[in-house]
Design a protein around this motif. Structure first.
Motif, PDB file in Angstrom:
ATOM      1  N   GLU A  80       5.489  -3.858   8.219  1.00 55.12           N
ATOM      2  CA  GLU A  80       3.992  -4.351   8.902  1.00 55.12           C
ATOM      3  C   GLU A  80       3.347  -4.446   7.805  1.00 55.12           C
ATOM      4  O   GLU A  80       2.788  -5.487   7.289  1.00 55.12           O
ATOM      5  N   ILE A  81       3.266  -3.465   6.700  1.00 50.52           N
ATOM      6  CA  ILE A  81       2.609  -3.681   5.421  1.00 50.52           C
ATOM      7  C   ILE A  81       2.735  -4.829   4.554  1.00 50.52           C
ATOM      8  O   ILE A  81       2.154  -5.712   3.987  1.00 50.52           O
ATOM      9  N   GLU A  82       4.260  -5.100   4.567  1.00 48.15           N
ATOM     10  CA  GLU A  82       4.870  -6.374   3.873  1.00 48.15           C
ATOM     11  C   GLU A  82       4.328  -7.674   4.277  1.00 48.15           C
ATOM     12  O   GLU A  82       3.655  -8.450   3.606  1.00 48.15           O
ATOM     13  N   GLN A  83       4.301  -7.848   5.538  1.00 49.22           N
ATOM     14  CA  GLN A  83       4.034  -8.765   6.512  1.00 49.22           C
ATOM     15  C   GLN A  83       2.429  -9.090   6.085  1.00 49.22           C
ATOM     16  O   GLN A  83       1.949 -10.242   6.079  1.00 49.22           O
ATOM     17  N   PHE A  84       1.680  -8.239   6.375  1.00 47.49           N
ATOM     18  CA  PHE A  84       0.363  -8.212   6.233  1.00 47.49           C
ATOM     19  C   PHE A  84      -0.202  -8.626   4.830  1.00 47.49           C
ATOM     20  O   PHE A  84      -1.027  -9.443   4.461  1.00 47.49           O
ATOM     21  N   SER A  85       0.501  -8.119   3.759  1.00 47.44           N
ATOM     22  CA  SER A  85       0.412  -8.294   2.449  1.00 47.44           C
ATOM     23  C   SER A  85       0.636  -9.712   2.127  1.00 47.44           C
ATOM     24  O   SER A  85       0.026 -10.520   1.449  1.00 47.44           O
ATOM     25  N   ALA A  94       0.994  -7.611  -6.958  1.00 48.03           N
ATOM     26  CA  ALA A  94       0.436  -6.604  -6.063  1.00 48.03           C
ATOM     27  C   ALA A  94       1.243  -6.264  -5.155  1.00 48.03           C
ATOM     28  O   ALA A  94       1.222  -5.070  -4.695  1.00 48.03           O
ATOM     29  N   ARG A  95       1.890  -7.162  -4.358  1.00 44.47           N
ATOM     30  CA  ARG A  95       3.141  -6.482  -3.355  1.00 44.47           C
ATOM     31  C   ARG A  95       4.074  -5.600  -3.649  1.00 44.47           C
ATOM     32  O   ARG A  95       4.336  -4.818  -3.308  1.00 44.47           O
ATOM     33  N   ALA A  96       4.380  -5.929  -5.106  1.00 37.98           N
ATOM     34  CA  ALA A  96       5.521  -5.168  -5.661  1.00 37.98           C
ATOM     35  C   ALA A  96       4.806  -3.801  -5.885  1.00 37.98           C
ATOM     36  O   ALA A  96       5.821  -2.775  -5.757  1.00 37.98           O
TER      37      ALA A  96
END
Length: 346
Positions: A80-85, A94-96
């Motif tokens: 969920e955090i990845e999809q939100f990012s 930043a996602r990394a």
């Protein structure tokens, strides 16, 4: 979960020159994610490829903008955090940083290093290359000697694509090869050649024992990779032309391998997808880095048993790396047995 963000500046022992310019210092971003008394660490480092410029300022601003909204999640909510990012359109670096911190947290929660959680075998990790930047032949020889004295390097990556042309490239490479006649050497042009020069250089480099050539043509000229591959006696790898797994299907008929970097991919989650996508298309895999500290390079070292070639040397060229993690042993960058990434700070 709580998120803390701060910057840190690192200075290179030797400035690195590639076809696009010279770097001596960078300011990176350190992310901490805390939950249940456990703190996971991640790193973002700036990079620039054509119009794709991820500066320290843009990375920092993006992380600060999404941090309040991310606090509602648990570190277990990585999908969920990845999809939100992604939906928030924050830079891949930043996602990394977020993704690596979440993996570090999970490993610490489980009490296991990531390589053990993934069931990987450290004995399969190959030696990392060390980088010789564009320079005069004399200075390049000096850099080889520095690396050999520092870690007894046996695998070299030589940066070519000099603005002065391929004759300058040949002179520098010949000096490096003369200084290190038995070394395994790859060449990275960072998109610094035209198609005609790339054909000439691949033919010439093949005669001098090069293993493969990386990013011979500028990103955006992927169509020209096909005729190059048809003429080149050497395997062709791409870096700037491949950010994530989604780029691979359009490259499979014109390259032999791809370079995965955490900052391009957006973290370990996408790096794993990229590895599997590349393998499904019978491509080789290498790992690379930008001006990353031990934190990011240690993170990628946990996946290194899955790579054919490694270029995770940026932290070895830092005067003031604030972190310790994976260690060099017989030229191999090996993650340790500590939980998560296995990172400590000085």
């Amino acid at each position: 979960m709580q998120i803390r963000i701060q910057t840190f500046t690192v200075n290179k022992r030797f400035p690195l020159t590639i076809s696009r310019g010279t770097t001596a210092q960078t300011t990176n971003v350190w992310v901490e994610i805390e939950s249940d008394g456990i703190v996971g660490w991640g790193e973002a480092s700036p990079f620039s490829i054509g119009e794709q410029r991820q500066t320290t300022e843009s990375i920092l601003a993006a992380l600060q903008s999404v941090a309040p909204a991310l606090e509602k999640f648990s570190p277990f909510d990585r999908q969920e955090i990845e999809q939100f990012s992604i939906a928030s359109q924050i830079p891949s670096a930043a996602r990394a940083a977020l993704d690596v911190a979440l993996h570090d947290w999970l490993g610490k929660k489980a009490g296991l290093p990531l390589w053990k959680m993934w069931g990987l075998n450290r004995d399969r990790i190959v030696p990392t290359s060390v980088t010789i930047g564009i320079n005069t032949p004399e200075a390049a020889v000096g850099r080889v000697r520095d690396w050999v004295n520092y870690i007894d390097a046996k695998v070299l990556k030589v940066k070519l694509g000099s603005p002065e042309g391929i004759e300058s490239d040949r002179a520098m490479f010949a000096a490096v090869r003369s200084e290190a006649p038995s070394a395994k050497i790859s060449v990275d042009a960072n998109g610094g050649w035209s198609l005609s020069d790339a054909v000439k250089m691949c033919e010439w480099l093949a005669e001098h024992g090069v293993v493969y050539v990386e990013q011979p043509l500028p990103p955006g000229q992927e169509e020209s990779l096909l005729p190059l591959k048809q003429k080149s006696p050497l395997p062709i790898f791409v870096d700037e032309s491949c950010f994530t797994s989604r780029d691979i299907p359009n490259l499979v008929d014109r390259v032999d391998g791809i370079n995965i970097k955490l900052m391009k991919s957006g973290g370990l989650s996408e790096a794993i997808r990229t590895i599997h996508t590349a393998r499904s298309h019978h491509l080789q895999v290498m790992f690379g880095c930008y001006s990353d500290s031990s934190l990011a390079n240690t993170a990628l070292s946990h996946l290194s048993p899955l790579a054919d070639h490694l270029d995770l040397d940026s932290h070895l060229n830092l005067l003031d790396d604030p972190f310790t993690g994976a260690i060099i042993e017989n030229g191999r960058l090996l993650p340790n047995d500590l939980p998560g990434l296995g990172i400590n700070r000085f």
